[in-house]
Design a protein around this motif. Structure first.
Motif, PDB file in Angstrom:
ATOM      1  N   ALA A 234      35.596  -8.622  39.639  1.00 39.10           N
ATOM      2  CA  ALA A 234      35.424  -8.685  38.188  1.00 39.10           C
ATOM      3  C   ALA A 234      36.478  -9.588  37.562  1.00 39.10           C
ATOM      4  O   ALA A 234      36.182 -10.399  36.670  1.00 39.10           O
ATOM      5  N   LEU A 235      37.713  -9.462  38.039  1.00 44.05           N
ATOM      6  CA  LEU A 235      38.792 -10.305  37.522  1.00 44.05           C
ATOM      7  C   LEU A 235      38.516 -11.772  37.825  1.00 44.05           C
ATOM      8  O   LEU A 235      38.756 -12.652  36.990  1.00 44.05           O
ATOM      9  N   LEU A 236      37.989 -12.034  38.996  1.00 43.49           N
ATOM     10  CA  LEU A 236      37.641 -13.396  39.380  1.00 43.49           C
ATOM     11  C   LEU A 236      36.548 -13.952  38.473  1.00 43.49           C
ATOM     12  O   LEU A 236      36.598 -15.123  38.066  1.00 43.49           O
ATOM     13  N   ALA A 237      35.576 -13.125  38.123  1.00 44.12           N
ATOM     14  CA  ALA A 237      34.480 -13.550  37.251  1.00 44.12           C
ATOM     15  C   ALA A 237      34.919 -13.670  35.800  1.00 44.12           C
ATOM     16  O   ALA A 237      34.318 -14.409  35.016  1.00 44.12           O
ATOM     17  N   GLY A 238      35.961 -12.928  35.416  1.00 42.74           N
ATOM     18  CA  GLY A 238      36.425 -12.945  34.031  1.00 42.74           C
ATOM     19  C   GLY A 238      35.600 -12.082  33.100  1.00 42.74           C
ATOM     20  O   GLY A 238      35.842 -12.047  31.885  1.00 42.74           O
ATOM     21  N   LYS A 239      34.616 -11.382  33.647  1.00 41.50           N
ATOM     22  CA  LYS A 239      33.728 -10.526  32.863  1.00 41.50           C
ATOM     23  C   LYS A 239      33.493  -9.217  33.611  1.00 41.50           C
ATOM     24  O   LYS A 239      33.479  -9.189  34.847  1.00 41.50           O
ATOM     25  N   ASP A 240      33.260  -8.128  32.867  1.00 42.34           N
ATOM     26  CA  ASP A 240      32.887  -6.887  33.527  1.00 42.34           C
ATOM     27  C   ASP A 240      31.379  -6.883  33.775  1.00 42.34           C
ATOM     28  O   ASP A 240      30.674  -7.851  33.468  1.00 42.34           O
ATOM     29  N   LYS A 241      30.862  -5.804  34.322  1.00 42.52           N
ATOM     30  CA  LYS A 241      29.444  -5.748  34.700  1.00 42.52           C
ATOM     31  C   LYS A 241      28.517  -5.853  33.496  1.00 42.52           C
ATOM     32  O   LYS A 241      27.326  -6.193  33.643  1.00 42.52           O
ATOM     33  N   ASP A 242      29.041  -5.565  32.299  1.00 46.67           N
ATOM     34  CA  ASP A 242      28.242  -5.664  31.081  1.00 46.67           C
ATOM     35  C   ASP A 242      28.428  -7.004  30.377  1.00 46.67           C
ATOM     36  O   ASP A 242      27.912  -7.198  29.274  1.00 46.67           O
ATOM     37  N   GLY A 243      29.187  -7.913  31.013  1.00 47.34           N
ATOM     38  CA  GLY A 243      29.392  -9.225  30.427  1.00 47.34           C
ATOM     39  C   GLY A 243      30.511  -9.299  29.412  1.00 47.34           C
ATOM     40  O   GLY A 243      30.665 -10.315  28.727  1.00 47.34           O
ATOM     41  N   ASN A 244      31.303  -8.245  29.311  1.00 49.62           N
ATOM     42  CA  ASN A 244      32.405  -8.233  28.353  1.00 49.62           C
ATOM     43  C   ASN A 244      33.625  -8.957  28.920  1.00 49.62           C
ATOM     44  O   ASN A 244      33.892  -8.903  30.122  1.00 49.62           O
ATOM     45  N   MET A 245      34.368  -9.624  28.034  1.00 54.79           N
ATOM     46  CA  MET A 245      35.562 -10.351  28.438  1.00 54.79           C
ATOM     47  C   MET A 245      36.604  -9.406  29.031  1.00 54.79           C
ATOM     48  O   MET A 245      36.825  -8.310  28.527  1.00 54.79           O
ATOM     49  N   ILE A 246      37.254  -9.846  30.098  1.00 56.13           N
ATOM     50  CA  ILE A 246      38.379  -9.112  30.668  1.00 56.13           C
ATOM     51  C   ILE A 246      39.667  -9.782  30.205  1.00 56.13           C
ATOM     52  O   ILE A 246      39.893 -10.953  30.475  1.00 56.13           O
ATOM     53  N   MET A 247      40.487  -9.035  29.494  1.00 52.64           N
ATOM     54  CA  MET A 247      41.798  -9.536  29.106  1.00 52.64           C
ATOM     55  C   MET A 247      42.845  -9.044  30.101  1.00 52.64           C
ATOM     56  O   MET A 247      43.516  -9.820  30.753  1.00 52.64           O
ATOM     57  N   LYS A 248      42.977  -7.730  30.223  1.00 48.28           N
ATOM     58  CA  LYS A 248      43.880  -7.150  31.218  1.00 48.28           C
ATOM     59  C   LYS A 248      43.144  -6.047  31.951  1.00 48.28           C
ATOM     60  O   LYS A 248      42.562  -5.161  31.325  1.00 48.28           O
ATOM     61  N   LEU A 249      43.193  -6.115  33.270  1.00 52.41           N
ATOM     62  CA  LEU A 249      42.483  -5.147  34.096  1.00 52.41           C
ATOM     63  C   LEU A 249      43.491  -4.234  34.778  1.00 52.41           C
ATOM     64  O   LEU A 249      44.479  -4.690  35.340  1.00 52.41           O
ATOM     65  N   MET A 250      43.222  -2.927  34.705  1.00 53.88           N
ATOM     66  CA  MET A 250      44.082  -1.929  35.331  1.00 53.88           C
ATOM     67  C   MET A 250      43.352  -1.229  36.452  1.00 53.88           C
ATOM     68  O   MET A 250      42.150  -0.919  36.349  1.00 53.88           O
ATOM     69  N   VAL A 251      44.071  -0.965  37.519  1.00 56.06           N
ATOM     70  CA  VAL A 251      43.579  -0.155  38.631  1.00 56.06           C
ATOM     71  C   VAL A 251      44.475   1.074  38.703  1.00 56.06           C
ATOM     72  O   VAL A 251      45.701   0.957  38.614  1.00 56.06           O
ATOM     73  N   GLY A 252      43.855   2.239  38.848  1.00 54.47           N
ATOM     74  CA  GLY A 252      44.714   3.413  38.906  1.00 54.47           C
ATOM     75  C   GLY A 252      43.980   4.709  39.041  1.00 54.47           C
ATOM     76  O   GLY A 252      42.890   4.778  39.611  1.00 54.47           O
ATOM     77  N   ASP A 253      44.569   5.734  38.472  1.00 55.92           N
ATOM     78  CA  ASP A 253      44.069   7.109  38.602  1.00 55.92           C
ATOM     79  C   ASP A 253      43.050   7.360  37.499  1.00 55.92           C
ATOM     80  O   ASP A 253      43.300   8.105  36.548  1.00 55.92           O
ATOM     81  N   TYR A 254      41.878   6.740  37.640  1.00 55.16           N
ATOM     82  CA  TYR A 254      40.824   6.866  36.615  1.00 55.16           C
ATOM     83  C   TYR A 254      39.641   7.646  37.165  1.00 55.16           C
ATOM     84  O   TYR A 254      39.365   7.627  38.356  1.00 55.16           O
TER      85      TYR A 254
END
Length: 375
Positions: A355-375
């Motif tokens: 997703a970070l590589l594409a710059g968009k999430d699965k819904d086509g929304n812009m990615i500014m900062k992406l977090m990975v964690g306890d979600y």
């Protein structure tokens, strides 16, 4: 605990990121074990993921990625008295020697013996924090204010980079600041400039959506969408194009009654932007190079020298974490947590990188900062 395992995102090579279950090891003397709650992915993580290297630092053995992190202490090693289980902490990723001249004079970010989480510069490589549990020296842990979330604490690492840059440039109240690059680092640079009292802040980027975000969310006074043009065929043509770009920025967005900005913070690392940065600084102004993208850039040094424009480099940070956390605790960085637009659990870390590589999430929304964690 013997039945549990530590889940880690381990890079074996380009596009070969494997979720690996590792045994849980107890923290060594002077260390604490931190359960990681949030880790921000940055450009260096993405470079390692795509290429198996980050610039000249090449992956030689498998390495756990991630270095913008925060979590909660779950165990402490022998001799640790200032920290206890249950305390929330931000993790300063670079462990320096503390004995060399640079360390002793407060510039430990330049320590030649630095071991930095998720960096292949040293060998054996230093594992990063994209894992369930990380053992880390308590000298490089920082307690969180009650009002500081784990995500905000993870942002302290890139925030520290721009805070270090602001110190190098001596940003002060009433100054005008131009930021080239509207990614997460660029927006943090704008936030820090405003926290220091900058009154006229302008952002420039080729991505209209990012520029709009920066202005709409109050990070910048105004923004300029740089037209996409073909790459100049020669260095001379590139220098002329950069000078023309600088003229467009100053004509449309420059400070009133001024021939340039007090401080220009270059966050892209793109050669033409680095060149334009020099032309947009006022006589006696400062340009801070934060982005690292062009190893050998051709720069108009005479344009800087003849106008006494100071050119400043930035490499990571030193002595910034307490002040960065204090900024979050004081509320002087309003809206900064809006930078976190996308979240993934550690179990879906490969999806996160794609997703970070594409710059968009699965819904086509812009990615500014992406977090990975306890979600």
């Amino acid at each position: 605990m013997s039945e549990q395992s530590n889940l880690a995102a381990v890079l074996h090579g380009a596009k070969d990121l494997r979720l690996t279950k590792r045994p849980i090891s107890a923290p060594a003397p002077g260390e604490a074990q931190v359960a990681i709650k949030a880790t921000g992915l940055c450009g260096s993580d993405l470079h390692y993921y795509i290429h198996g290297r980050n610039g000249e630092y090449v992956l030689k053995t498998p390495m756990c990625l991630g270095h913008e992190s925060a979590g909660i202490i779950t165990a402490i090693g022998e001799g640790v008295t200032d920290y206890k289980v249950g305390e929330r902490v931000a993790i300063e990723a670079g462990v320096y020697c503390g004995a060399c001249r640079l360390c002793k004079t407060g510039r430990y970010n330049l320590c030649t013996k630095m071991r930095f989480n998720s960096s292949a510069k040293v060998f054996p490589h230093q594992d990063g924090s994209l894992q369930s549990l990380l053992n880390h020296p308590v000298t490089h842990l920082h307690k969180l204010p009650d009002s500081c979330s784990y995500e905000a604490a993870a942002l302290v690492e890139p925030l520290s980079v721009v805070l270090h840059a602001a110190r190098r440039a001596h940003i002060a109240a009433g100054q005008t600041v131009l930021v080239l690059g509207a990614g997460a680092v660029g927006l943090l640079a704008l936030a820090v400039a405003k926290a220091h009292g900058a009154t006229h802040t302008v952002v420039v980027d080729i991505n209209e959506e990012r520029v709009k975000f920066a202005v709409d969310e109050g990070f910048a006074t105004s923004g300029y969408v740089l037209p996409r043009t073909p790459r100049p065929e020669t260095s001379a043509a590139g220098l002329e194009a950069a000078k023309a770009t600088a003229g467009d920025i100053l004509t449309g967005y420059g400070p009133v009654d001024s021939d340039g900005f007090d401080v220009v913070m270059e966050c892209t690392g793109v050669e033409t932007c680095m060149q334009a940065a020099i032309h947009t600084a006022r006589p006696g102004g400062k340009v801070v190079f934060i982005g690292m993208g062009t190893p050998n850039a051709t720069l108009p040094i005479s344009a800087a020298a003849f106008r006494e424009v100071d050119l400043l480099g930035v490499f990571r940070y030193a002595n910034t974490y307490p002040d960065a956390l204090a900024l979050f605790g004081s509320g002087r960085l309003p809206g900064v947590e809006k930078l976190v637009t996308t979240r993934f659990p550690l179990e879906k870390v490969n999806e996160a990188f794609e997703a970070l590589l594409a710059g968009k999430d699965k819904d086509g929304n812009m990615i500014m900062k992406l977090m990975v964690g306890d979600y």
